[in-house]
Motif scaffolding. Structure first.
Motif, PDB file in Angstrom:
ATOM      1  N   SER A 138      79.114 -23.074 -97.968  1.00  0.00           N
ATOM      2  CA  SER A 138      79.992 -22.279 -98.841  1.00  0.00           C
ATOM      3  C   SER A 138      81.217 -23.097 -99.255  1.00  0.00           C
ATOM      4  N   VAL A 139      81.746 -23.874 -98.327  1.00  0.00           N
ATOM      5  CA  VAL A 139      82.914 -24.710 -98.651  1.00  0.00           C
ATOM      6  C   VAL A 139      82.501 -25.825 -99.610  1.00  0.00           C
ATOM      7  N   ALA A 140      81.355 -26.443 -99.315  1.00  0.00           N
ATOM      8  CA  ALA A 140      80.857 -27.506-100.198  1.00  0.00           C
ATOM      9  C   ALA A 140      80.651 -26.945-101.600  1.00  0.00           C
ATOM     10  N   ALA A 141      80.070 -25.745-101.690  1.00  0.00           N
ATOM     11  CA  ALA A 141      79.767 -25.161-103.004  1.00  0.00           C
ATOM     12  C   ALA A 141      81.046 -24.932-103.801  1.00  0.00           C
ATOM     13  N   GLN A 142      82.055 -24.381-103.146  1.00  0.00           N
ATOM     14  CA  GLN A 142      83.308 -24.127-103.881  1.00  0.00           C
ATOM     15  C   GLN A 142      83.938 -25.432-104.358  1.00  0.00           C
ATOM     16  N   CYS A 143      83.885 -26.432-103.501  1.00  0.00           N
ATOM     17  CA  CYS A 143      84.522 -27.712-103.865  1.00  0.00           C
ATOM     18  C   CYS A 143      83.741 -28.420-104.970  1.00  0.00           C
ATOM     19  N   VAL A 144      82.408 -28.363-104.911  1.00  0.00           N
ATOM     20  CA  VAL A 144      81.608 -28.989-105.971  1.00  0.00           C
ATOM     21  C   VAL A 144      81.858 -28.261-107.294  1.00  0.00           C
ATOM     22  N   THR A 145      81.975 -26.939-107.233  1.00  0.00           N
ATOM     23  CA  THR A 145      82.284 -26.191-108.457  1.00  0.00           C
ATOM     24  C   THR A 145      83.631 -26.636-109.025  1.00  0.00           C
ATOM     25  N   LEU A 146      84.562 -26.940-108.142  1.00  0.00           N
ATOM     26  CA  LEU A 146      85.878 -27.393-108.608  1.00  0.00           C
ATOM     27  C   LEU A 146      85.847 -28.833-109.127  1.00  0.00           C
ATOM     28  N   GLY A 147      84.788 -29.568-108.781  1.00  0.00           N
ATOM     29  CA  GLY A 147      84.679 -30.936-109.300  1.00  0.00           C
ATOM     30  C   GLY A 147      84.563 -32.026-108.235  1.00  0.00           C
ATOM     31  N   ALA A 148      84.400 -31.653-106.966  1.00  0.00           N
ATOM     32  CA  ALA A 148      84.180 -32.690-105.947  1.00  0.00           C
ATOM     33  C   ALA A 148      82.896 -33.439-106.301  1.00  0.00           C
ATOM     34  N   CYS A 149      82.908 -34.768-106.079  1.00  0.00           N
ATOM     35  CA  CYS A 149      81.778 -35.569-106.563  1.00  0.00           C
ATOM     36  C   CYS A 149      80.846 -36.004-105.450  1.00  0.00           C
ATOM     37  N   VAL A 178      91.769 -30.086-103.031  1.00  0.00           N
ATOM     38  CA  VAL A 178      90.663 -30.532-103.893  1.00  0.00           C
ATOM     39  C   VAL A 178      91.016 -30.226-105.344  1.00  0.00           C
ATOM     40  N   GLU A 179      91.460 -29.014-105.569  1.00  0.00           N
ATOM     41  CA  GLU A 179      91.762 -28.575-106.938  1.00  0.00           C
ATOM     42  C   GLU A 179      92.805 -29.501-107.591  1.00  0.00           C
ATOM     43  N   ALA A 180      93.872 -29.774-106.860  1.00  0.00           N
ATOM     44  CA  ALA A 180      94.964 -30.569-107.427  1.00  0.00           C
ATOM     45  C   ALA A 180      94.514 -32.001-107.713  1.00  0.00           C
TER      46      ALA A 180
END
Ligand code: PMM
Length: 284
Positions: free
Chosen positions: A102-113, A84-86
């Motif tokens: 928790s996984v969704a939250a981390q990914c949304v923080t990283l910029g998942a849309c 996700v980050e890359a």
């Protein structure tokens, strides 16, 4: 095309069905398990999906194939976060396919849309409260239970009305939790607690799903019901690698009907099918 609210501007501006490219960073997904398990390979696959015309890349770290056991949260995080980050860092729109808040939250923080939860918020009691705190859209899929038992749950009075009623209940739950339904797409969950005939009944009656008033995402790509449709004369289902064209046909028909999105493994032909459907339907 009616998109769920909250998508990046370039996607929200599309006047056609959105093509979501599947990137399973798992050793055991039924369709592509093990092929992009290494983060470097997964990132390269993401580039290829983008170059083939994917509008969004759907990244998942946990297999939902029939019979699959849950994996520890730490493993799921270790699989998806680097990918996700890359991809986000390169400006590629990414959605996260997870049942864990928790996984969704981390990914949304990283910029998942977008958050794609195959359980529609049922697997993790934290998911709906989490979704209420963010502005990204989500997909609520029809789901009756974990992959270990889902085939035994494929029992319906009338599959179309049962799936619609159960999805409507999920929409009520999302709304009660404070999620704006304008941000929600629904998905009938082809193959999830559904046998072959259930899947076809749903596809035959997309109008019934459409009556729920939400954008619709469909994931037919490489699924078993297509293999069974194309079985050889001895009744052996067509292997995965021979199911692509049938999936593209589903894309063409579903996009012509007007689904919001299709979730596919090989993007290029589905993207072409979506363009044909747009021309066929005319300006919307
Ligand atoms: N199917 C799979 C995984 N995630 N998400 C949505 N929204 N809809 C689906 O149909 C769906 C999904 C399992 O299929 P895969 O192994 O090909 O990813």
């Amino acid at each position: 095309m009616r998109h769920p609210d909250g998508l990046p501007r370039e996607i929200a501006a599309l006047d056609r069905t959105v093509v979501m490219g599947i990137l399973n960073v798992t050793p055991d997904s039924f369709s592509d398990g093990g092929r992009w398990h290494d983060p470097g390979d997964a990132i390269k696959r993401g580039h290829l999906l983008r170059d083939s015309g994917a509008d969004i890349i759907d990244i998942g770290g946990e297999s939902t194939r029939p019979g699959a056991e849950r994996i520890p949260e730490a493993d799921e995080i270790a699989r998806v976060i680097p990918v996700v980050e890359a991809l986000v860092a390169e400006g590629i729109p990414v959605s996260i396919d997870t049942m864990r808040a928790s996984v969704a939250a981390q990914c949304v923080t990283l910029g998942a849309c977008l958050v794609n939860d195959v359980s529609g918020g049922q697997a993790d009691p934290e998911m709906l409260p989490f979704l209420a705190t963010v502005s990204v859209p989500c997909v609520a899929m029809h789901w009756r239970g974990p992959s270990t038992i889902m085939q035994s749950l494929a029992v319906y009075d009338d599959v179309v009305s049962d799936v619609c009623r159960e999805l409507e209940q999920r929409l009520h739950a999302l709304e009660a939790a404070g999620v704006d339904l304008k941000r929600v797409a629904i998905d009938p969950g082809l193959g999830f607690a559904k046998d072959t005939e259930h899947n076809w009944a749903i596809l035959r009656d997309l109008d019934a799903l459409g009556a729920l008033g939400q954008p619709i995402l469909l994931g037919a790509s490489r699924k078993r019901f297509l293999g069974e449709l194309l079985a050889d004369p001895d009744g052996q289902p067509r292997p995965l690698e021979g199911r692509e064209a049938a999936g593209d046909a589903v894309t063409a028909l579903a996009a012509t009907w007007g689904v919001w999105g299709v979730r596919v493994h090989e993007v290029a032909a589905s993207r072409d099918a979506v363009m044909v459907a747009r021309a066929w339907r005319g300006p919307s």
